[in-house]
Design a protein around this motif. Structure first.
Motif, PDB file in Angstrom:
ATOM      1  N   ILE A  65       0.804  -1.226   0.000  1.00 29.68           N
ATOM      2  CA  ILE A  65       0.000   0.000   0.000  1.00 29.68           C
ATOM      3  C   ILE A  65       0.838   1.277   0.000  1.00 29.68           C
ATOM      4  CG2 ILE A  65      -1.888  -1.159   1.213  1.00 29.68           C
ATOM      5  CD1 ILE A  65      -1.042   0.429   3.745  1.00 29.68           C
ATOM      6  N   TYR A  66       2.105   1.184   0.355  1.00 33.37           N
ATOM      7  CA  TYR A  66       2.908   2.402   0.504  1.00 33.37           C
ATOM      8  C   TYR A  66       2.867   3.316  -0.723  1.00 33.37           C
ATOM      9  CZ  TYR A  66       6.790   5.596   1.165  1.00 33.37           C
ATOM     10  OH  TYR A  66       7.556   6.733   1.245  1.00 33.37           O
ATOM     11  N   PRO A  67       3.065   2.803  -1.927  1.00 32.54           N
ATOM     12  CA  PRO A  67       3.014   3.707  -3.094  1.00 32.54           C
ATOM     13  C   PRO A  67       1.662   4.403  -3.250  1.00 32.54           C
ATOM     14  CG  PRO A  67       3.986   1.590  -3.690  1.00 32.54           C
ATOM     15  CD  PRO A  67       3.387   1.420  -2.321  1.00 32.54           C
ATOM     16  N   HIS A  71       1.541   9.884  -1.003  1.00 35.30           N
ATOM     17  CA  HIS A  71       1.218  11.294  -1.231  1.00 35.30           C
ATOM     18  C   HIS A  71       0.461  11.934  -0.066  1.00 35.30           C
ATOM     19  CE1 HIS A  71      -2.499   9.242  -2.347  1.00 35.30           C
ATOM     20  NE2 HIS A  71      -3.129  10.396  -2.243  1.00 35.30           N
ATOM     21  N   LEU A  72      -0.107  11.123   0.817  1.00 31.32           N
ATOM     22  CA  LEU A  72      -0.845  11.642   1.963  1.00 31.32           C
ATOM     23  C   LEU A  72       0.056  11.896   3.169  1.00 31.32           C
ATOM     24  CD1 LEU A  72      -3.964   9.282   1.871  1.00 31.32           C
ATOM     25  CD2 LEU A  72      -3.876  11.677   1.148  1.00 31.32           C
ATOM     26  N   LEU A  73       1.233  11.300   3.182  1.00 28.18           N
ATOM     27  CA  LEU A  73       2.103  11.354   4.350  1.00 28.18           C
ATOM     28  C   LEU A  73       2.934  12.626   4.388  1.00 28.18           C
ATOM     29  CD1 LEU A  73       3.376   7.651   4.340  1.00 28.18           C
ATOM     30  CD2 LEU A  73       1.340   8.600   5.461  1.00 28.18           C
ATOM     31  N   LEU A  74       3.454  12.923   5.568  1.00 22.63           N
ATOM     32  CA  LEU A  74       4.344  14.068   5.726  1.00 22.63           C
ATOM     33  C   LEU A  74       5.669  13.798   5.023  1.00 22.63           C
ATOM     34  CD1 LEU A  74       3.862  14.685   9.561  1.00 22.63           C
ATOM     35  CD2 LEU A  74       2.722  15.893   7.690  1.00 22.63           C
ATOM     36  N   TYR A 107       3.832   7.136   9.751  1.00 22.73           N
ATOM     37  CA  TYR A 107       2.590   7.149   8.980  1.00 22.73           C
ATOM     38  C   TYR A 107       1.595   8.186   9.498  1.00 22.73           C
ATOM     39  CZ  TYR A 107       4.326   2.793   6.982  1.00 22.73           C
ATOM     40  OH  TYR A 107       5.090   1.848   6.331  1.00 22.73           O
ATOM     41  N   VAL A 108       2.025   9.045  10.433  1.00 24.79           N
ATOM     42  CA  VAL A 108       1.122  10.032  11.007  1.00 24.79           C
ATOM     43  C   VAL A 108       0.901  11.194  10.041  1.00 24.79           C
ATOM     44  CG1 VAL A 108       2.847  11.513  12.135  1.00 24.79           C
ATOM     45  CG2 VAL A 108       0.586  11.258  13.150  1.00 24.79           C
TER      46      VAL A 108
END
Length: 205
Positions: A65-67, A71-74, A107-108
Motif C-alpha cells: 500500500i505504501y506507493p 502522497h498523503l504522508l508528511l 505514517y502520522v
C-alpha cells in the motif's frame, strides 16, 4: 519458568475471562473509554519511543500500500520510511512502524485542527486502499499478546488517554464496546458475541 508458564500461573490470581484460547482481562468490561481527539490531539501517534506493533502478516500489506498512500504522508514521514523501511525490528525482535526522529509514527498526518491521525486510515477512508490500519492501532487501548497455546487481551493504561477515560465514563461506553469492530476483526463475530454475553451477565449480577 518461561514467560508462557509464568503468565498462566499469574492468571489464576487475576480477574480474567476465557473464551476459547483467548484470555481476556475483566478490565475491558469494568473500564470505560472513548477517544477524545479534541483533548488528546492524537497523542498516541506521536508520543512514546516505539512504533506501532505489527504482525508478520501485515508487512506485505504495508509494502503493497505504501506507493498508494505516500502522497498523503508528511515529507518527514516518507523520508523516515524510505531510510528505515516500511517497518523496523527492535532489539527484542519486535516488528514496529518506523519513527520520525525517534518520536512520531512515520505514517502520522495532521488535520486542519492539528490533530494527529493515521495516514493509512485516511487512505482507507478515501477509498484508496481496503486495509484500515495495523490491528494494534485499531485495537488500542487494548493490547493483544500471542503465545503458543493461548492469546491474552489486556487493557493498556496510559495517562495521555485520561480524556478518553473521562469521556467513556460520561457516555458509559465500556472498553470492549469501544473496540468492538477491532475485536471482531481480530477474533470474529461469534467470539465477540460470547464476550458480550459474559459482559451482560456480569452487568446484571
Amino acid at each position: 519458568m518461561n514467560l508462557e508458564n509464568d503468565l498462566k500461573k499469574k492468571m489464576y490470581f487475576c480477574n480474567m475471562i476465557q473464551i476459547g484460547k483467548v484470555i481476556i482481562s475483566e478490565e475491558l468490561l469494568e473500564n470505560e473509554f472513548v477517544c477524545n481527539l479534541s483533548k488528546c490531539k492524537g497523542a498516541c501517534c506521536v508520543d512514546g519511543d516505539a512504533g506501532a506493533p505489527l504482525n508478520k502478516d501485515e508487512l506485505e500489506i504495508l509494502t503493497e500500500i505504501y506507493p498508494k498512500i505516500k502522497h498523503l504522508l508528511l515529507p518527514k514521514g516518507t523520508q523516515a520510511i524510505e531510510n528505515q523501511g516500511k517497518y523496523t525490528v527492535n532489539d527484542k525482535g519486535d516488528i514496529e512502524t518506523p519513527l520520525i526522529d525517534k518520536k512520531d509514527c512515520a505514517y502520522v498526518i495532521f488535520n486542519d485542527k492539528n490533530i494527529a491521525t493515521c495516514g493509512i486510515e485516511e487512505a482507507y477512508n478515501q477509498g484508496i486502499i481496503n486495509w484500515k490500519k495495523p490491528i494494534s492501532c485499531h485495537l488500542y487501548p487494548v493490547r493483544v499478546l500471542e503465545f503458543s497455546t493461548f492469546t491474552t487481551v489486556n487493557y493498556h493504561h496510559w495517562d495521555i488517554c485520561n480524556p478518553a477515560c473521562n469521556l467513556g465514563k460520561e457516555l458509559q461506553v465500556p472498553v470492549y464496546n469501544f473496540v468492538k469492530d477491532a475485536l471482531i476483526r481480530k477474533f470474529g463475530e461469534t467470539w465477540y458475541a460470547e464476550l458480550k454475553k459474559v459482559a451482560d451477565i456480569k452487568k446484571c449480577s
